[in-house]
Enzyme design. Structure first.
Site, PDB file in Angstrom:
ATOM      1  N   GLU A   1     -65.264  15.429 -45.790  1.00 37.70           N
ATOM      2  CA  GLU A   1     -66.186  14.315 -46.347  1.00 37.70           C
ATOM      3  C   GLU A   1     -66.959  13.956 -45.080  1.00 37.70           C
ATOM      4  O   GLU A   1     -67.037  14.218 -44.133  1.00 37.70           O
ATOM      5  CB  GLU A   1     -64.868  13.275 -46.408  1.00 37.70           C
ATOM      6  CG  GLU A   1     -64.197  12.885 -45.234  1.00 37.70           C
ATOM      7  CD  GLU A   1     -63.714  11.401 -45.342  1.00 37.70           C
ATOM      8  OE1 GLU A   1     -64.446  10.595 -45.406  1.00 37.70           O
ATOM      9  OE2 GLU A   1     -62.616  11.331 -45.069  1.00 37.70           O
TER      10      GLU A   1
ATOM     11  N   ARG B   1     -60.561   3.601 -54.208  1.00 36.40           N
ATOM     12  CA  ARG B   1     -60.910   4.408 -55.476  1.00 36.40           C
ATOM     13  C   ARG B   1     -60.469   6.096 -55.086  1.00 36.40           C
ATOM     14  O   ARG B   1     -60.142   6.569 -56.148  1.00 36.40           O
ATOM     15  CB  ARG B   1     -62.426   4.680 -55.286  1.00 36.40           C
ATOM     16  CG  ARG B   1     -63.087   5.612 -56.434  1.00 36.40           C
ATOM     17  CD  ARG B   1     -63.334   5.142 -57.554  1.00 36.40           C
ATOM     18  NE  ARG B   1     -63.265   6.265 -58.727  1.00 36.40           N
ATOM     19  CZ  ARG B   1     -62.902   6.188 -59.936  1.00 36.40           C
ATOM     20  NH1 ARG B   1     -62.398   5.183 -60.405  1.00 36.40           N
ATOM     21  NH2 ARG B   1     -62.783   7.282 -60.597  1.00 36.40           N
TER      22      ARG B   1
ATOM     23  N   LYS C   1     -53.412   5.213 -42.769  1.00 34.43           N
ATOM     24  CA  LYS C   1     -53.059   4.443 -41.834  1.00 34.43           C
ATOM     25  C   LYS C   1     -52.251   3.271 -42.168  1.00 34.43           C
ATOM     26  O   LYS C   1     -52.394   2.771 -43.393  1.00 34.43           O
ATOM     27  CB  LYS C   1     -54.295   3.879 -41.144  1.00 34.43           C
ATOM     28  CG  LYS C   1     -55.333   4.736 -40.510  1.00 34.43           C
ATOM     29  CD  LYS C   1     -56.310   3.886 -39.556  1.00 34.43           C
ATOM     30  CE  LYS C   1     -56.887   5.133 -38.880  1.00 34.43           C
ATOM     31  NZ  LYS C   1     -58.127   5.904 -39.544  1.00 34.43           N
TER      32      LYS C   1
HETATM   33  N1  PSU Z   1     -58.821   5.989 -43.699  1.00 34.75           N
HETATM   34  C1  PSU Z   1     -59.145   6.630 -42.438  1.00 34.75           C
HETATM   35  N2  PSU Z   1     -60.112   7.036 -41.994  1.00 34.75           N
HETATM   36  C2  PSU Z   1     -61.265   7.091 -42.613  1.00 34.75           C
HETATM   37  C3  PSU Z   1     -61.205   6.316 -44.089  1.00 34.75           C
HETATM   38  C4  PSU Z   1     -59.924   5.883 -44.418  1.00 34.75           C
HETATM   39  O1  PSU Z   1     -58.141   6.508 -41.659  1.00 34.75           O
HETATM   40  O2  PSU Z   1     -62.433   7.435 -42.483  1.00 34.75           O
HETATM   41  C5  PSU Z   1     -62.478   6.508 -44.910  1.00 34.75           C
HETATM   42  C6  PSU Z   1     -62.259   7.618 -45.835  1.00 34.75           C
HETATM   43  O3  PSU Z   1     -63.587   8.271 -46.196  1.00 34.75           O
HETATM   44  C7  PSU Z   1     -61.858   7.179 -47.229  1.00 34.75           C
HETATM   45  C8  PSU Z   1     -62.390   5.894 -47.328  1.00 34.75           C
HETATM   46  O4  PSU Z   1     -61.973   7.820 -48.250  1.00 34.75           O
HETATM   47  O5  PSU Z   1     -62.587   5.472 -45.687  1.00 34.75           O
HETATM   48  C9  PSU Z   1     -61.499   4.914 -48.098  1.00 34.75           C
HETATM   49  O6  PSU Z   1     -62.193   3.594 -48.097  1.00 34.75           O
HETATM   50  P1  PSU Z   1     -61.880   2.412 -48.955  1.00 34.75           P
HETATM   51  O7  PSU Z   1     -60.657   1.708 -48.131  1.00 34.75           O
HETATM   52  O8  PSU Z   1     -62.939   1.394 -49.040  1.00 34.75           O
HETATM   53  O9  PSU Z   1     -61.648   2.937 -50.339  1.00 34.75           O
END
Ligand code: PSU
Ligand code: MN
Length: 304
Positions: A25, A141, A159
């Site tokens: 990613e 998502r 996390k």
């Molecule tokens: N959690 C982590 N590191 C990250 C992310 C999440 O520990 O870099 C990033 C990933 O790309 C994940 C996104 O898909 O954040 C999720 O974002 P949201 O919570 O807005 O869906």
């Protein structure tokens, strides 16, 4: 489709000939780490995957095109830009039409990997159900896309900026296969003690590859989440990091940070409070996940 997607020649050749490929990613690059550590890490992760005999494919959006297999200069361009859109499904068309730079999240990357037929994906942590989701409805998502794409994702769990129990409940509801790699406990990213039991544990890439083959041969659509604990020597103290996370969440709420900027804000804040310690942990676990994902991709390639 080809009108909007550039597949790196090596990756394309790999897809056509059934070679092991690992998708990566780009949100982690643009929003998960500071420049220039993010470039360094992204390039090292690719090296690790190559070293294990697989082809890396970092996914993102540049110049009105989806890039599957970003080149080093493209990674650097994204990593150093301040104008990046964090891209999940709903952002793809806008980002392409406006020729903006787009960093794909786990969900965005999964969707694109699925479009082009890449079966293995390595990341750090997945998104999930946020702690106060009961009020905010904030559920990543990532969980939906895990249930609809057909890919194997290696992550260090998630996390504890998230409610890990609720995240696990939703993973079950959505029928996402969950395998502990050498563990029966869902890893909490910085440490391995969430207290959440995982019934299924495997420790050989070949066993996991066989499971992938069985699942998709049967037409059981959906992804498999392999959770890989961080090596013990890199674990952070549980009480310490949980307190840091609580402080970061309190600050985020006070500042009124909302929507998709919540996760990047928290990651950044945690890094600041720990004076970079969390970043070092983050980097080490991504390296480890990349290696395991490459090993699984190699084992699975015999079915391709
Ligand atoms: N959690 C982590 N590191 C990250 C992310 C999440 O520990 O870099 C990033 C990933 O790309 C994940 C996104 O898909 O954040 C999720 O974002 P949201 O919570 O807005 O869906
Ligand atoms: Mn969200």
């Amino acid at each position: 489709m080809q009108a909007y997607i550039d597949i790196h020649p090596k990756v394309l050749q790999g897809i056509r000939t059934g070679k092991p490929i690992v998708a990566l990613e780009s949100t982690i690059i643009a929003f998960g780490m500071p420049y220039p550590k993010n470039v360094e890490t992204a390039l090292s992760v690719e090296k690790i995957i190559e070293h294990e005999g697989a082809i890396p494919a970092t996914i993102g959006i540049l110049n009105g095109r989806i890039k599957v297999g970003m080149k080093p200069d493209e990674i650097t361009q994204m990593a150093s830009s301040k104008q990046v859109i964090k891209v999940s499904k709903r952002d793809i068309a806008f980002c392409l039409s406006k020729k903006r730079i787009g960093a794909t999240t786990v969900s965005g990357t999964l969707l694109i990997a699925d479009m082009v037929g890449i079966k293995v994906f390595a990341t750090g942590g997945i998104g999930g159900v946020h702690k106060n989701a009961i009020k905010t409805f904030d559920i990543s998502r990532d969980l939906d896309e895990l249930s609809t794409s057909n890919c194997l994702v290696v992550s260090s769990g998630a996390k504890s900026i998230l409610d890990l129990e609720l995240t696990n409940e939703v993973l079950e509801t959505k029928g996402v296969d969950l395998i502990g790699y050498n563990t029966n406990e869902f890893p909490a990213f910085y440490h391995n003690h969430s207290g959440i039991h995982i019934p299924y544990m495997l420790d050989k890439p070949e066993e996991i590859a066989e499971m992938m083959h069985i699942k998709w041969s049967l037409g059981l659509r959906g992804s498999i989440l392999v959770v890989n604990p961080i090596p013990k020597i890199f674990e952070l103290d549980q009480a310490y990091i949980n307190q840091v996370i609580d402080t970061a969440i309190t600050k985020q709420e006070q500042l009124g940070i909302e929507g998709k900027m919540i996760t990047p804000y928290l990651l950044n804040e945690i890094e600041k409070i720990t004076e970079g310690k969390s970043l070092e942990t983050n980097i080490q676990l991504i390296y480890h996940n990349a290696k395991v994902a490459a090993n699984i991709a190699v084992a699975y390639s015999k079915f391709l």
